[in-house]
Design a protein around this motif. Structure first.
Motif, mmCIF file in Angstrom:
data_model
loop_
_atom_site.group_PDB
_atom_site.id
_atom_site.type_symbol
_atom_site.label_atom_id
_atom_site.label_comp_id
_atom_site.label_asym_id
_atom_site.label_seq_id
_atom_site.Cartn_x
_atom_site.Cartn_y
_atom_site.Cartn_z
ATOM 1 N N LYS A 195 42.228 -2.177 2.279
ATOM 2 C CA LYS A 195 42.697 -2.051 0.898
ATOM 3 C C LYS A 195 43.960 -2.880 0.658
ATOM 4 O O LYS A 195 44.202 -3.328 -0.460
ATOM 5 C CB LYS A 195 42.992 -0.577 0.569
ATOM 6 C CG LYS A 195 41.759 0.284 0.369
ATOM 7 C CD LYS A 195 42.155 1.688 -0.095
ATOM 8 C CE LYS A 195 40.917 2.556 -0.346
ATOM 9 N NZ LYS A 195 41.303 3.928 -0.796
ATOM 10 N N ASP A 197 50.013 -9.623 -9.589
ATOM 11 C CA ASP A 197 48.855 -9.844 -8.726
ATOM 12 C C ASP A 197 49.198 -9.664 -7.245
ATOM 13 O O ASP A 197 48.494 -10.129 -6.357
ATOM 14 C CB ASP A 197 48.247 -11.227 -8.968
ATOM 15 C CG ASP A 197 49.258 -12.350 -8.833
ATOM 16 O OD1 ASP A 197 50.394 -12.075 -8.400
ATOM 17 O OD2 ASP A 197 48.918 -13.508 -9.152
ATOM 18 N N LYS A 228 35.520 -0.358 1.277
ATOM 19 C CA LYS A 228 36.950 -0.100 1.407
ATOM 20 C C LYS A 228 37.270 1.232 2.085
ATOM 21 O O LYS A 228 36.631 2.243 1.835
ATOM 22 C CB LYS A 228 37.622 -0.166 0.037
ATOM 23 C CG LYS A 228 37.620 -1.563 -0.585
ATOM 24 C CD LYS A 228 38.368 -2.557 0.281
ATOM 25 C CE LYS A 228 38.419 -3.931 -0.324
ATOM 26 N NZ LYS A 228 39.088 -4.917 0.541
ATOM 27 N N THR A 258 43.801 -1.402 -7.487
ATOM 28 C CA THR A 258 42.705 -1.959 -8.289
ATOM 29 C C THR A 258 43.220 -2.956 -9.318
ATOM 30 O O THR A 258 42.647 -4.038 -9.495
ATOM 31 C CB THR A 258 41.931 -0.836 -9.004
ATOM 32 O OG1 THR A 258 41.383 0.056 -8.021
ATOM 33 C CG2 THR A 258 40.806 -1.403 -9.857
ATOM 34 N N LYS A 294 42.386 -12.052 -9.020
ATOM 35 C CA LYS A 294 41.139 -12.814 -9.159
ATOM 36 C C LYS A 294 41.170 -13.797 -10.326
ATOM 37 O O LYS A 294 40.280 -14.653 -10.435
ATOM 38 C CB LYS A 294 39.956 -11.855 -9.307
ATOM 39 C CG LYS A 294 39.512 -11.239 -7.977
ATOM 40 C CD LYS A 294 38.082 -10.745 -8.045
ATOM 41 C CE LYS A 294 37.529 -10.483 -6.659
ATOM 42 N NZ LYS A 294 36.111 -10.130 -6.651
ATOM 43 N N GLU A 345 39.384 -8.538 -2.286
ATOM 44 C CA GLU A 345 40.009 -7.481 -3.095
ATOM 45 C C GLU A 345 40.956 -6.604 -2.286
ATOM 46 O O GLU A 345 40.926 -5.372 -2.366
ATOM 47 C CB GLU A 345 38.933 -6.647 -3.797
ATOM 48 C CG GLU A 345 38.100 -7.466 -4.770
ATOM 49 C CD GLU A 345 37.036 -6.657 -5.506
ATOM 50 O OE1 GLU A 345 37.144 -5.401 -5.496
ATOM 51 O OE2 GLU A 345 36.123 -7.267 -6.088
ATOM 52 N N CYS A 346 41.795 -7.271 -1.482
ATOM 53 C CA CYS A 346 42.875 -6.578 -0.784
ATOM 54 C C CYS A 346 44.155 -6.793 -1.572
ATOM 55 O O CYS A 346 44.507 -7.942 -1.881
ATOM 56 C CB CYS A 346 43.061 -7.130 0.630
ATOM 57 S SG CYS A 346 41.590 -7.118 1.657
ATOM 58 N N ALA A 347 44.863 -5.736 -1.882
ATOM 59 C CA ALA A 347 46.142 -5.869 -2.576
ATOM 60 C C ALA A 347 47.139 -6.530 -1.630
ATOM 61 O O ALA A 347 47.264 -6.128 -0.468
ATOM 62 C CB ALA A 347 46.650 -4.505 -3.014
ATOM 63 N N ARG A 348 47.841 -7.548 -2.117
ATOM 64 C CA ARG A 348 48.700 -8.360 -1.247
ATOM 65 C C ARG A 348 50.172 -7.972 -1.362
ATOM 66 O O ARG A 348 50.698 -7.832 -2.460
ATOM 67 C CB ARG A 348 48.543 -9.833 -1.602
ATOM 68 C CG ARG A 348 47.113 -10.338 -1.488
ATOM 69 C CD ARG A 348 46.980 -11.750 -2.043
ATOM 70 N NE ARG A 348 47.305 -11.804 -3.461
ATOM 71 C CZ ARG A 348 47.504 -12.930 -4.151
ATOM 72 N NH1 ARG A 348 47.429 -14.095 -3.539
ATOM 73 N NH2 ARG A 348 47.777 -12.894 -5.431
ATOM 74 N N ILE A 390 42.395 -12.324 -1.816
ATOM 75 C CA ILE A 390 41.967 -12.304 -3.221
ATOM 76 C C ILE A 390 40.466 -12.051 -3.301
ATOM 77 O O ILE A 390 39.992 -11.212 -4.073
ATOM 78 C CB ILE A 390 42.305 -13.643 -3.911
ATOM 79 C CG1 ILE A 390 43.813 -13.873 -3.928
ATOM 80 C CG2 ILE A 390 41.739 -13.657 -5.339
ATOM 81 C CD1 ILE A 390 44.216 -15.245 -4.456
ATOM 82 N N THR A 415 44.495 -6.264 -7.548
ATOM 83 C CA THR A 415 43.402 -7.111 -7.049
ATOM 84 C C THR A 415 42.625 -7.741 -8.206
ATOM 85 O O THR A 415 42.154 -8.885 -8.101
ATOM 86 C CB THR A 415 42.443 -6.304 -6.161
ATOM 87 O OG1 THR A 415 41.965 -5.151 -6.865
ATOM 88 C CG2 THR A 415 43.156 -5.839 -4.902
ATOM 89 N N LYS A 416 42.514 -7.025 -9.310
ATOM 90 C CA LYS A 416 41.843 -7.569 -10.502
ATOM 91 C C LYS A 416 42.631 -8.750 -11.057
ATOM 92 O O LYS A 416 42.053 -9.797 -11.393
ATOM 93 C CB LYS A 416 41.708 -6.471 -11.565
ATOM 94 C CG LYS A 416 41.006 -6.927 -12.839
ATOM 95 C CD LYS A 416 40.925 -5.788 -13.848
ATOM 96 C CE LYS A 416 40.278 -6.255 -15.153
ATOM 97 N NZ LYS A 416 40.216 -5.156 -16.163
#
Length: 354
Positions: A253, A295, A177, A322, A329, A275-278, A272, A325-326
């Motif tokens: 990221k 999410d 990242k 973080t 998932k 692990e990229c924040a959308r 997803i 992205t968690k």
């Protein structure tokens, strides 16, 4: 059992990507053929067992009379091909191709399944809406991408199924990242890349200087968007069509989807896994895939000020990235190719394909 997939082209695009992946999975259990209407090589990799047929009739505009002649030519050519090859099932992708296939197979006793990959809100014109209402009820089954689409089509089609796009990439990627924000998609007006650029311009300058911004994709608006970036004085890397898009996801990221209309963007699914924040506009697809502030983040369609504010919030908080992205998932199993494949098999079975 012989299954035919029909799509206009297999170039760079979301529906084309899904068709490539889905047909490749079907090819493990069935004899699969893909028919398309140009001579171009597929952009995405196909299962080597798939037979690819180019029913070359061209996909460009040929004027009013030329287009009519072209469409009728496609219908007769496709009908003859399906009858001669004796397929047991036909699966079509995209609205105009769906209607063409349903016209070509009229009175043929073959199960026909059609797949919608744009939001029902994106109606080309009243004629297309009427054509769908006339021909879609003749299909043995229809796959759609969101529950909003389901509610719309259920009014006049019997076997409607919400089936998400499958994930296309590495299941367990090694991430590296960086402070990178990514926009990925075709560079056409509907995808709203202009909003992304305007949102960057409105960010705090100190924040901009510590991050990089990239646009992956190409299209008719590419030159216009590059000029806009210059006018705004912002540094954005235009990467063009990227075959190894996973390498960009691994570094990013944040993923931004700023479409004005969107069915179910593949980028929001792919983000997803990497692990990229959308961050997405409140399209039917965005709202289907994201629970705001849990999410991902949602902003009002067309609102670059709101996008900029949401983007700035994420860029200032690795902790928030973080957590988002968690949470994203938690739904990852819904996009597994085997899960999607089983849903397709169930639709086909309910539609008379044994």
């Amino acid at each position: 059992m012989k299954i035919l997939f029909v799509i206009s082209t297999l170039g760079f695009g979301g529906a084309e990507r899904v068709c490539s992946l889905l047909s490749s999975r079907f090819a493990k259990d069935f004899e699969v053929c893909i028919a398309k209407f140009d001579k171009s090589e597929p952009f995405y990799e196909l299962n080597s067992d798939i037979r690819l047929v180019n029913l070359d009739f061209g996909v460009g505009e040929k004027g009013f009379l030329g287009n009519i002649k072209k469409r009728f030519g496609k219908i007769f050519l496709l009908r003859k091909f399906i009858k001669d090859e004796k397929f047991d099932c036909v699966i079509s992708f995209m609205d105009s191709t769906n209607i063409l296939v349903l016209m070509a197979t009229r009175s043929l006793k073959i199960p026909i399944f059609v797949s919608e990959h744009t939001s029902f809100e994106l109606v080309k014109d009243k004629i297309w809406d009427k054509l769908k209402r006339i021909f879609y009820p003749r299909a043995n089954g229809l796959s759609v991408l969101t529950h909003d689409d389901y509610r719309y089509y259920k009014k006049f089609v019997k076997n409607v199924n919400v089936i998400y796009n499958p994930f296309f990439g590495e299941q367990k990627a090694v991430l590296q990242k960086q402070n990178l924000v990514l926009f990925a998609g075709r560079l056409i007006k509907l995808k709203g890349c202009d909003l992304f650029l305007k949102a960057i311009f409105k960010l705090d300058k100190k924040l901009i200087d510590s991050w990089e911004f990239a646009v992956a994709g190409s299209g008719e608006s590419e030159r216009e968007l590059k000029n806009l970036a210059k006018e705004l004085g912002i540094k954005v890397k235009f990467l063009g069509n990227v075959k190894n898009i996973d390498e960009i996801y691994k570094k990013s990221k944040i993923l931004v989807s700023s479409s004005y209309v969107e069915g179910l963007g593949n980028t929001l699914i792919e983000a997803i896994y990497y692990e990229c924040a959308r961050i997405s506009s409140k399209t039917s697809g965005g709202c289907e895939l994201i629970r705001d502030e849990f999410d991902g983040l949602l902003f009002e369609v067309g609102n670059s000020n709101q996008l900029s504010q949401k983007l700035g919030t994420l860029m200032q908080s690795d902790e928030k990235i973080t957590q988002i992205t968690k949470n994203a998932k938690l739904k990852i199993a819904e996009f597994d190719i085997e899960t999607i494949y089983q849903k397709w098999l169930n639709m086909l079975k309910n539609g008379g394909f044994e």
